[in-house]
Every structure is written in C-alpha cells, then in structure tokens.
Design an enzyme around this catalytic site. Sequence first.
Site, PDB file in Angstrom:
ATOM      1  N   GLU A  65    -102.947 -45.125 -14.577  1.00 54.33           N
ATOM      2  CA  GLU A  65    -103.311 -43.574 -14.042  1.00 54.33           C
ATOM      3  C   GLU A  65    -105.051 -43.277 -13.483  1.00 54.33           C
ATOM      4  O   GLU A  65    -105.269 -42.345 -12.390  1.00 54.33           O
ATOM      5  CB  GLU A  65    -103.557 -42.708 -15.021  1.00 54.33           C
ATOM      6  CG  GLU A  65    -102.113 -42.741 -15.408  1.00 54.33           C
ATOM      7  CD  GLU A  65    -100.923 -42.258 -14.695  1.00 54.33           C
ATOM      8  OE1 GLU A  65    -101.428 -41.283 -13.748  1.00 54.33           O
ATOM      9  OE2 GLU A  65     -99.890 -43.067 -13.680  1.00 54.33           O
TER      10      GLU A  65
ATOM     11  N   SER B 218     -51.637 -19.092 -33.787  1.00 56.81           N
ATOM     12  CA  SER B 218     -52.100 -17.821 -34.881  1.00 56.81           C
ATOM     13  C   SER B 218     -53.633 -17.367 -34.590  1.00 56.81           C
ATOM     14  O   SER B 218     -53.075 -16.106 -35.568  1.00 56.81           O
ATOM     15  CB  SER B 218     -51.310 -18.514 -35.882  1.00 56.81           C
ATOM     16  OG  SER B 218     -50.610 -18.106 -35.778  1.00 56.81           O
TER      17      SER B 218
END
Length: 632
Positions: free
Chosen positions: A18, A297
């Site tokens: 980096e 139901s």
Amino acid sequence: MPLDEIPRDLVQAVLAAEDDGFFEHPGLSLSGIARALWTNLRGGTVRQGGSTLTQQLVKNRFLSAERTLERKLREALLALFVELRYEKREILRIYLDSIFWGKPGAVNLMGVGAAARAYFDKPAAELDLAEAALLAGIIRAPAELSPYRRPEAALARRNQILDRLVALRWVASERAEAAKAAPLGVRATGYGQNRAPFFAAAVAAEARRRYGIESLADAGLILLSTLDEVEQAAAAAAVEAGVADLAGRVGERGAPLQAALVALDPLTGGARAWVGGRDFRASQFDRVSQMRRQAGSTFKPVVYAAAFAGEVATPATLIADEPLLLELAGRQWSPKNDDGEFLGWISARTAVERSRNLPTVRLALEVGLPPIVDLARRLGVASPLSPVPALALGAFELSPLELATVYSVFASGGVRPPVHTLDGVLDGRGQPLAGTALPPPERVLSPEAAYLVTSLLEGVVAHGTGQRARQLGLTDPVAGKTGTTNQKRDAWFAGFAPGKVALAWVGYDDNRPTPFSGAAGALPVWTGFMLRTRPPGGYGQIAPPAGVVRRTIDPASGGLALPLCPQVIDEFFLASRAPTLGCPLHGGPRWAGDRLGAPPPEAEEGQGEPESGRFRRWLRRLFGGAAAPPQG
C-alpha cells in the site's frame, strides 16, 4: 492491538502493498499524486487517488468515498494534519486496527486481529510470511481478491507482494520463494461462516431499497441488523431437526422436503430469526419472502377478527356447521370440513379451535367479503386477494413473511409494526447513513378485537388442532393456528407469545402433496423453535384490554350460565356485546341465544341440528370431554 504484537512480516507486507514510502513522506506522496494526476487527466475523471496509507486512514475515518477533486483536496489536507499530530507508528497501528479486510461470510472484518482469526483461525502474532502477504494483498480490493471467491487472483496478488518485498530488500529471496510455494491455507472459522445466509440476502435487499447501497462488498459499512443470534441458531436447529424427522418418514425422492421459519418482534417489527430453506448452498430461493403459497386455515383468524371488529359475532356466537351450497358465476361450490362431518350449531370459539370450514365460510358471508379483504390488507397482506367465498379458507397465495406480519398484529394488540431487517447503517467513521425511514407502527385493529382473536388462538393450542405443542412440552399459554392446504401440499403453523411471533411452513418446492397436516408437519418445527428460545420463567399470557369482559356462559346457547346448565365455560366478550340474559335452554327467558343469522323456530336444545350433531352432544354430556381434534 499494539504494533509490537503485530509480526514484522505483516507490517512490511502491508507497506509493500500500500505505501512503501510511508516512513519517509509527510502524509502525501508526490510521485503517487503525479502518477494519479496523469491517469485522471487521460481518463477525464477522478479514477486513481495516489493515496498514501495516511490518506487511506483519513478517507475511511473522516470522509466519504465519493471520487471528486474537492474530496481529494480535503483528504490531502487532513493527512498532513494527522502526520503533524501523530507519530508514524501510531498512525500505522490505527490503520492496521481499522482497515476493512473483507467479508468472507456474514461479518465485516475490520482490523488485522479479526482478519487473522477469520482467514487463518489464529492470532495476528502467529501469522507467517505467506499469510501476511495474502492479507496485505486483500486490502486493495477485498471482494475481487477474496481467497474464497477468487483464490487464483488472491494467490497471484500474494505472490506479487512477496516479489515486491524482495525488490525492496525487506525479505530474502529464499524466504519469499518458500512462501510462494505455500498454499493459500485459509479456512472457515466462526468469523467467516454465515449463520443466517437467507437473512443476509434480505438485509442486502433492504440496504439497497432504503439506503441506495447497490453493493456491500468493499464498502466497509456497519450494518445494524435486527437479528438475534440465539434465536437464529434456534430457528436453524428447529428446521434441521424437524425436517430431518419428517423426511425420514417419507424418504427423500426427487426434490427434498423444504421448510421455512421466520420470527418477528411484534412490537418493533424487527426480524429476529430467518430461515428461508434447508440449505442455502443448494438453493438460494428464500421461502420466507419470495415464496407464495396458499395460506389455508392460518387465514381464518382474519375472518374472525373482521367479525369481532364489526360486532357481527362474539366468541360465543353459534354458527351452523352444516352443508352449504353456493352459486358462483353459474357454478356451484360446496365447501367441506376436513373430516367430512358436520357438528351442527357450534360456537365461533369451537369453529376456530377445531378448524371447521363451514362455520367460517358462513361467518365470512355474514361479515362481507370486501371488508375481510380490506382488513387483510391493513394487517399486512400485499399479495392479490379476491372477495370470493373461498377467501375465508385461505384459498389464495401469500408469503410466510406476510402471514407472520398478520399474526404480529394480533400479538401486539392490533398495531401493525414495520417489518424490517435493518435498524440502521453506519459508514466507516461510525456515522449513520441517511436513508428511507421506517414507517411508524399503525393501529389497524382495535385492542379488543385483537385480544378476542388471541383468546381463540390460545384455545387452539390448549385443546384444539394445535394441542400437539402441549404434548411436545410447550405448556405455556401460547397462541397459534394450524393450516393445511388441499392434498396437504402446505403445512403451516403461525403462533405467538408476548414479545415473539413465529411462523413455520413445510412443503415441497414443486407443490406436490405431502403426508403432513399443519399439526403434524409445521407445528413440531414451530414448537421446537419456541422451546429452544423459551425464557427462564416461561412465556407469559397476554392480558385482556379494558374493553373486554369475561362472563360465565352455557356454550350451547351463548347465554349466561344458570344452575341447571350441564356445561359452563368462561368466555371473553366486547363489553358492548356481553350477554345479559340467562341461558334459554335451561331456565332462562325464551330467546334465540347468540346465533348467527336467523334463529330456528324453536330455541330448544338440538333444534336445527343434524342427527350426528345431537348424538355427539349426547355422548359428550354422558361421558364428558370432547372428541379428539382434527388435524387442521
């Protein structure tokens, strides 16, 4: 973690990947800026940032991720201030503790400690050179360089970092070559395992819908979800154990037997557990939110809620369980009960507890079908509904999540909560992101009507079609309803206790019949979840609101109980609909009793009942008790 506890190999690998000039520059890299500027000028937009490690830290903690020249200038200025304020080693420590290291499963990995545990199941201090280079390589693009999703790319990036370490003369070539020969060596751990993959997919969809987040990969966001880890684990275990038992009875032929379970907080609407199927790896189809199946139901409580809200009936109202023939668009429709029998005049409570179809259809016609559709919409059903008589029996398709929302209204006393999976989203700096707010909870049913439905559903579990929950060990006063569709293609159970609503479904994806009713298929799964999450003192009972009163009545008439009544029960009523007259069958004034529709000519016991109904009543009074409930 202290920088001294981080291996030198890892520190050097991160710097090589980096910012290899980190200890020389003042926070900005002039060569990097020049290189990025040239790239951006050629492209006409801000494509490359030329960021130093300090700039990355500033961007992640204090700025947005937008690619604009103004943001880059602010980033550069802040990086200079940070370098003036902090020592290099402190900046490096903060960076390593806060950088986003990917999301190999359900968890965002923030910091080197979490990354080491997730990828290698070891503390950062024990990482070797190959492992350090792999982690360093992931930082640039955690999703694209994930060793799980793209192992070849991750391996190439790792070896590139090792070559860079040699070029910088930070690592001997012999060590680097040995590290390059090593396998990736990553393994799944608790950090990387996604224990709620269907829920995670629902979270991603909600983040996209409410916050405009198209992809969570590499975003470094903190998602504040509603998931309860204990309840999620219990739901997964209940589904696995329950379906394994059911599948063992029928054998696995063709597509496997499937199941779904969702649990909601009825007050907030937050999803606490979400299992959309047996195996996410085999099928990503989410049966909680994407599946549409007939409700059967489990929809009946909506009919009774509409009747109670409109004061068309009470739990004690007698409704005819007798043959019914209807003309529909030139065609005849004659609904049947599951057992093919008729019980004569029975109370609304009995009709729900024993899941009788004919009384429910009669009540729906008395209430009116459009008001039932309207109430279902307000309760949370968004799927298409038609005002036809079969609506009363759940002959339409909806999702388990919709049905769970309906039951949340009953559990919360008539208030529909906003069902959701996300409480909020934070950026990398811990600041909340702006998004579409959840709608406030909305009252859609009176507390009194909601409680009367709850009382009926408590009876379903106590001595109706849901009493198997008692046999399985759940003896608390919970409420719920079974559901079984034609040819047992779908087995449902939806139920609740204070602070918790859960719904279970069992069936096949191809909609072929199963041998299981709701009581035999879905109820054991639901009960297994409720038992696993049962609080230490057990589930409490929902208390009636002020507008509900309790009266002792004769269930054969709905009138107030008198000394000669052979059977009496306590029943709940709206205060405005509570009975005031004594039972007309056993010494009270002559009145029709609480019957739906026109009363028969004589208000005497047994009048208007078929022979089978009178015979059943005589047996109950002779021997006591009641027949075994049907498996509705």
